[in-house]
Design an enzyme around this catalytic site. Sequence first.
Site, PDB file in Angstrom:
ATOM      1  N   ARG A 167      69.291  59.118  49.674  1.00  0.00           N
ATOM      2  CA  ARG A 167      69.318  58.153  48.883  1.00  0.00           C
ATOM      3  C   ARG A 167      69.118  57.270  49.080  1.00  0.00           C
ATOM      4  NH1 ARG A 167      70.508  62.629  47.973  1.00  0.00           N
ATOM      5  NH2 ARG A 167      72.124  63.523  46.711  1.00  0.00           N
ATOM      6  N   SER A 251      77.518  61.340  40.120  1.00  0.00           N
ATOM      7  CA  SER A 251      77.937  60.746  41.367  1.00  0.00           C
ATOM      8  C   SER A 251      77.554  59.321  41.552  1.00  0.00           C
ATOM      9  CB  SER A 251      76.945  61.452  43.247  1.00  0.00           C
ATOM     10  OG  SER A 251      77.257  62.770  42.408  1.00  0.00           O
ATOM     11  N   GLU A 348      76.595  54.397  44.339  1.00  0.00           N
ATOM     12  CA  GLU A 348      75.795  54.503  44.627  1.00  0.00           C
ATOM     13  C   GLU A 348      74.498  53.655  43.208  1.00  0.00           C
ATOM     14  OE1 GLU A 348      73.222  59.122  43.372  1.00  0.00           O
ATOM     15  OE2 GLU A 348      75.045  59.006  44.956  1.00  0.00           O
TER      16      GLU A 348
END
Length: 352
Positions: A167, A251, A348
């Site tokens: 990520r 998410s 995120e």
Amino acid sequence: MNSGFNLRNDVPVGNTMRVNACADQFLQIDHIERALANPRLREEWLADPQTLVVGGGSNILFVTDRIDKAVAIKAADHGFVDEGETVLVFAEAGLGLDDWVRLTAEQGLYGLERLAEIPGTVGAAPIQNVGAYGMQLSDVLDSVELWDRQKQAPLRWSAEQCQLSYRNSRFKSEPNRWLVLRVWVRLHKRPPADWPNFAYPGLVDEAEAYSKSEKKPISSLVASDMAEIVTRVRRKKLPDWRQWLPGSLGSFFHNPIVSKQHANKLKANWPDVPLYALDDPDSVKLSAGWLIEQAGWRGRLFGAAGVYDRHALVLINRGGADGKQLLQLAEAIEADVWKHFAVRLKTEPMIV
């Protein structure tokens, strides 16, 4: 001749959390080369570090009502170069990632199918190094075409130059400098050696149900079948980003990476804690969703904001929540997970 771009004032910049901000000026790029040939666009817009680049709005939480300038690439051309056993496939930044996944899978190409049903655009995919069900974009990435906003020049980076990790990427470590124009991936005409791999939780049951309903043996499933199986799994546990409500950004937290020593301590106190091995033998990846659920947050509502009752990793807007409320909820979850497990969660989405 068409300029390749469209400039408007007072434009709501939407996102899948359904918390908008209004851009005083909004630039839409419809044709990459024609737009970049315009000196004003390059100098007044792209060279300005305050110009916010937005894609599909699936990874931005606005905690402000207004932004000065925003730019979005809507150009969505795509194509491929056949190289025998493999195919180099490209897409412009404005194409929807899910659309690209399904296009390639329907063409019988293997590599992107596990990214089905992920919202957002192709241009955002390498920035986040998007991933799901055992694969990441970095597994198939060949190169990325970019615009250097500082030097006002085009360039093309290899996958290695992008420095993709879990990520993360070089793009995130050098914010406001790079504009992704096109993404190239290398896909395969034949399935990988471990095909079909349903090791990831949730896939095997759905694959068996799909195989039965479609009267198709698991051994004969192809890339488009895998995309459909992944889609069914995601829709069962995540809000549909195509629907207006509940709004979500998918998410909301990264799965944290901790030392193996700390992971062993957690295992001693919570024997069922999921642990995922990494290439680094001294580190272990945890499930942020599991930690949040064990701390008691799954399904909890705070007015119009809340935690999704099907997946603790997802924050939702039931209609009327603003960015500040959602950010406060995220911060409360982070503090509680730290209190219970001494593990720090990291958000995120980009917070604007």
